[in-house]
Motif scaffolding. Structure first.
Motif, short mmCIF file in Angstrom:
data_model
loop_
_atom_site.label_atom_id
_atom_site.label_comp_id
_atom_site.label_asym_id
_atom_site.label_seq_id
_atom_site.Cartn_x
_atom_site.Cartn_y
_atom_site.Cartn_z
N ILE A 139 52.34 -33.79 21.98
CA ILE A 139 51.75 -34.26 20.97
C ILE A 139 52.30 -33.84 19.47
N ASP A 141 49.06 -50.59 19.06
CA ASP A 141 48.93 -49.50 18.09
C ASP A 141 50.21 -48.74 18.67
N GLN A 150 45.92 -52.92 13.15
CA GLN A 150 44.38 -53.10 12.94
C GLN A 150 44.06 -54.71 12.27
N ARG A 171 52.51 -42.08 22.17
CA ARG A 171 51.82 -40.59 22.37
C ARG A 171 51.36 -40.49 23.76
N LYS A 172 50.68 -41.38 24.23
CA LYS A 172 49.96 -41.56 25.58
C LYS A 172 51.21 -40.98 26.70
N ALA A 212 51.93 -46.25 17.72
CA ALA A 212 51.80 -44.68 17.81
C ALA A 212 50.99 -44.17 18.76
N SER A 213 50.08 -44.72 19.29
CA SER A 213 49.11 -44.18 20.26
C SER A 213 49.70 -44.38 21.78
N THR A 228 49.45 -50.95 29.57
CA THR A 228 49.96 -50.03 28.82
C THR A 228 51.72 -50.14 28.71
#
Lengths: 345, 243, 294
Positions: free
Chosen positions: A103, A208, B73, A214-215, A210-211, A188
């Protein structure tokens, strides 16, 4: 007659099972030298496969991936030495730490792209190596740490015979292959691939980035950490150069790339080809000519990168398809439904 | 008003790209944005879309302030956008490209692929769904760009010069496509240089020049507006032949 | 106080060398837009070339030996471009291929060096090896001072070359906007070959000037390479002046760390500096000007 995709009579299903069965026979017939070779092949394939999740599918050239390997090796060892903790639990702690570090690394490195990203991962790897080198009291410094000897003990993840190690390594590899397989077919996975190929375009269609990064990095870190724990239990020893070595860290990625990044079987193929090559060249020539096996390695890498960037699996795919067609139950090629999306064999 | 842009200003490295731009787009309208090169049209899209954050001003969508939100978003709110230079995911097939977009709305891969197939048919890309996106000719990449945006089932779609470089036939097909999109209830905002398209499609047109909004009216009124004509011809270069 | 000045002076001297070490990397990235992961190995090759000229020509001073080493490095750099980089730039370009091409090159060079020279540490002895001057109470190592001065002179020469000569301007133009440069008749291939040759040459300079006081061995390129990356990134990849000043900064940082904390802390501190820069200012302290379009 065409067999259904999931049915046992389809070679795509029974072939892997057959190969698995053959592998399971190995410990009964092969001598320790070959068992060791296979254990290393499994381990490197697992490492490359774990890297492949974020590096191959995600296109994020993490050259410092050994960070998670090293943590996975050191944490259980430190806990075993200081608190007598079984490496099985130490492994969980190692996984937790690796995940946390992923992370942090992600937060720092993912702000960068392409070459910058690769360099930042290398630098952070070096930082880790230097830190572990310094903190002698905690990590044993340059001298390294030895796993407390327990003889033959399942509780302490140590065995006198190679067979249990062989089986555990195989299980880890299967886990990694499964992770790759699931990712390649999941939501994903598609989103990750999009991010890897064009992050701006991916964002614009609602991903998203970044998410996602990260995952998947987190998952990759966890699996890599697992391999690190296995390594230290198998080799009984770890030091900062082994744990956080730049060449080793690069090699993990190399194997996936040479085999075929972003495919389920590419990293496995890479390990099955490269490991024996390394063993053979260093065994036959290594004595007289130091470093020659790495020269061979480098030349293979350069050849693949220049002539076959999609990896050696590109060469093997047609061969596999042919084999599957010839085998009973294979028939002609599977009809391409619009759900067919995995590009490997 | 579905979308409202209020007093948006932004500058980059000392160059004022947009200054005090305000306009509104009601639901269901086809709004055109025209102006000479460098007027700030694409920058405006980039601001609405979240790629850039304005120095001043706000963007509202369905009553909600979306200024400064990240592109993903903004996309989730229901605003889709195409790029002037198509940005396909080159190593994925046409179908995979569109399905990935659909995955922003649905969770199941199978369902996403089914929807993608429908969108591809709508955009007339269905003869080779497994073709690698990077190998496609420019025209097809444009269609793909549109298909990805439509797969989001957006409320507003921002089209950035989709007519550029098309011949008469292709242009006419594209115009029909935009009409079909509108009839599905999507609000269209299009940046365009090709006046034929602007005239036939747009109900209202806004004109940008050097970062400022200089006119806002129906297409025919705009074509006869001396201020607008001067903005194009007065600059010495540009698209006089398109008027 | 004396101590602090001494440390800073040492740091500046070494920093100048880091500067020249990273200048090649910076130029290559600025123009060809690739990061040469084998840059450390280029420096290593420069060091070995210097060692060879020294041992083959009966103790020829490395600085004079540069007359042989530098052209050799230029040719070497050009060859690397033509045989490794160009095939990939022409083919399917993606991040992985370019990165791994130079990674492969790095691996190749390290192990060829191992094969040819073995892992033994080698050095050259000159008349001024180990000598030091006393300047206002501060001990200045002569070889390091010479290295610093030569590095400085060559950096200035390089800057002049890039600014005053046609080829230099062609390189800078290609760095800023390749397409416009092509429209003006500049052949990008020639520019790239030249750039890589010059980049390798500068790495050769770095290798040559450090031989009088450092050892060469096959993996010496790793730490040099890493430091070059740090300097080049902190300075802003592609920015020559940035690279130069950041070299000095990194040199001083490393010296302070090594002196006031512990032996390996110098390197660690330099890396941490990079990490901090990456977090807060990823484009580096003095980046190339990036123009955002309207």
């Amino acid at each position: 007659m065409l067999m259904g995709k999931g049915s046992i009579a389809n070679p795509r299903v029974y072939l892997p099972i057959l190969i698995l069965a053959l592998l399971l026979l190995l410990p009964f017939v092969a001598d320790p030298y070959y068992l060791n070779l296979f254990i290393l092949i499994f381990l490197y394939a697992a490492l490359a496969g774990s890297w492949n999740l974020i590096g191959g599918y995600g296109g994020q050239m993490s050259l410092g991936h050994a960070v998670y390997f090293g943590i996975g090796a050191y944490i259980p060892t430190i806990l075993a030495i200081r608190f007598g903790l079984t490496p099985w639990l130490g492994m969980v702690a190692g996984i937790g730490c690796s995940w946390l570090i992923s992370i942090i690394m992600g937060a720092i490195c993912f702000r960068l792209r392409g070459h910058y990203f690769a360099i930042s991962t290398i630098i952070l790897l070096e930082v880790m190596r230097l830190v572990f080198l310094r903190e002698v009291r905690l990590t044993g410094g340059g001298v390294g740490l030895s796993v407390p000897y327990k003889g033959n003990s399942l509780l302490f993840f140590q065995f006198l015979d190679k067979t249990p190690y062989f089986l555990i390594a195989l299980v880890i590899l299967i886990l990694v292959i499964h992770a790759n397989y699931r990712l390649s077919r999941s939501k994903t996975g598609y989103q990750l691939r999009a991010v890897g190929q064009n992050q701006e375009a991916a964002e614009v269609i609602g991903i998203d980035s970044a998410s996602i990064k990260r995952k998947v990095l987190g998952l990759s870190a966890i699996l890599t950490s697992l391999c690190g724990t296995f390594w230290v239990q198998y080799m009984y020893f770890i030091d900062p150069d082994i744990a956080f070595g730049l060449s080793f860290s690069t090699e993990i990625a190399l194997i996936a790339i040479i085999g075929g990044m972003g495919t389920v079987w590419g990293p496995v193929l890479g390990a099955f080809i490269l490991r024996p090559v390394v063993e053979i060249t260093s065994a036959t020539l290594g004595g007289t000519y130091a470093g020659i096996h790495l020269i061979v390695y480098a030349l293979i890498l350069l050849a693949v990168v220049i002539f076959k960037p999609e990896g050696l699996i590109g060469l093997f795919n047609p061969v596999f398809s042919r084999i599957i067609q010839i085998l009973p139950g294979g028939g002609s090629a599977d009809p391409a439904t619009y759900l067919e999306s995995d590009r490997s064999s | 008003m579905l979308m409202q842009v209020e007093e948006v200003s932004v500058s980059f490295g000392g160059v004022q790209a947009l200054k005090g731009v305000s306009f509104a787009a009601p639901e269901g309208e086809i709004l055109g944005i025209i102006g000479p090169n460098g007027a700030g049209k694409t920058t405006l899209f980039n601001i609405i879309n979240g790629v850039y954050e304005p120095d001043e001003g706000d963007v509202f969508f369905a009553g909600e302030r979306i200024t400064g939100k990240k592109p993903y978003q903004v996309s989730k709110k229901g605003i889709a956008r195409t790029f002037q230079v198509a940005q396909p995911f080159r190593d994925m097939s046409i179908l995979e490209n569109v399905a990935t977009a659909a995955l922003s709305r649905v969770d199941h891969v199978d369902e996403a692929f089914r929807e993608a197939f429908d969108v591809i048919s709508f955009c007339e890309l269905s003869d080779k769904p497994h073709e690698r996106a990077g190998n496609l000719p420019t025209i097809s990449q444009r269609r793909l760009e549109l298909a990805k945006a439509l797969a989001l089932k957006p409320k507003v779609i921002l089209l950035d010069e989709i007519m550029a470089g098309l011949n008469i036939n292709e242009c006419s097909q594209a115009i029909d496509l935009v009409r079909k999109i509108k009839s599905d209830g999507v609000t269209v905002i299009m940046v365009e240089h090709v006046m034929q398209a602007v005239m036939s499609l747009c109900e209202r047109v806004i004109v940008l020049n050097q970062g400022r909004l200089i006119a806002q009216d129906t297409p025919s009124a705009i074509a006869n507006d001396p201020v607008v004509v001067e903005a194009y011809l007065g600059k010495g270069g540009g698209n006089a032949e398109n008027l | 106080m004396q101590d602090l000045f001494q440390t800073i002076v040492n740091g500046l001297l070494m920093g100048g060398i880091y500067s020249i070490a990273s200048i090649g990397l910076t130029i290559i990235f600025g123009t060809i837009k690739i990061v040469n992961f084998a840059h450390g190995e280029f420096i290593m090759v420069g060091m070995y070339f210097t060692y060879l000229t020294w041992s083959l020509f009966g103790g020829l001073d490395p600085f004079i030996g540069m007359a042989f080493t530098l052209p050799a490095m230029f040719i070497f750099g050009a060859a690397c471009y033509l045989f490794v980089i160009e095939p990939i730039l022409m083919g399917k370009k993606n991040d992985a291929s370019l990165i791994f091409a130079t990674v492969g090159l790095s691996l190749f060079l390290q192990n060829v060096a191992l094969l040819l020279f073995t892992a033994n540490y080698r050095s050259v002895k000159t008349v001024y090896t180990g000598k030091a001057l006393e300047i206002i109470g501060i001990s200045v190592s002569v070889p390091r001072l010479l290295a610093f001065l030569v590095a400085l002179v060559l950096s200035v020469l390089l800057t002049l070359f890039l600014q005053r000569t046609f080829i230099g301007k062609a390189i800078r133009a290609s760095a800023q906007d390749r397409q416009v440069a092509m429209l003006m008749g500049i052949n990008p291939r020639k520019v790239f070959v030249l750039t890589m040759g010059i980049g390798a040459m500068m790495a050769g300079v770095a290798g040559a000037v450090v031989m009088p006081f450092l050892y060469v061995f096959p993996s010496v390129g790793i730490s040099f390479g890493l430091l070059s990356f740090v300097v080049a990134i902190v300075g802003g990849l592609g920015n020559l002046k940035g690279a130069f000043f950041c070299g000095l900064i990194i040199g001083v940082t490393e010296a302070l760390g090594t002196h006031y904390i512990t032996a390996d802390s110098g390197l660690l501190l330099a890396f941490l500096l990079l990490v901090v820069v990456l977090i807060f200012r990823p484009e580096g302290l003095c980046p190339q000007i990036v123009r955002k379009g309207g």
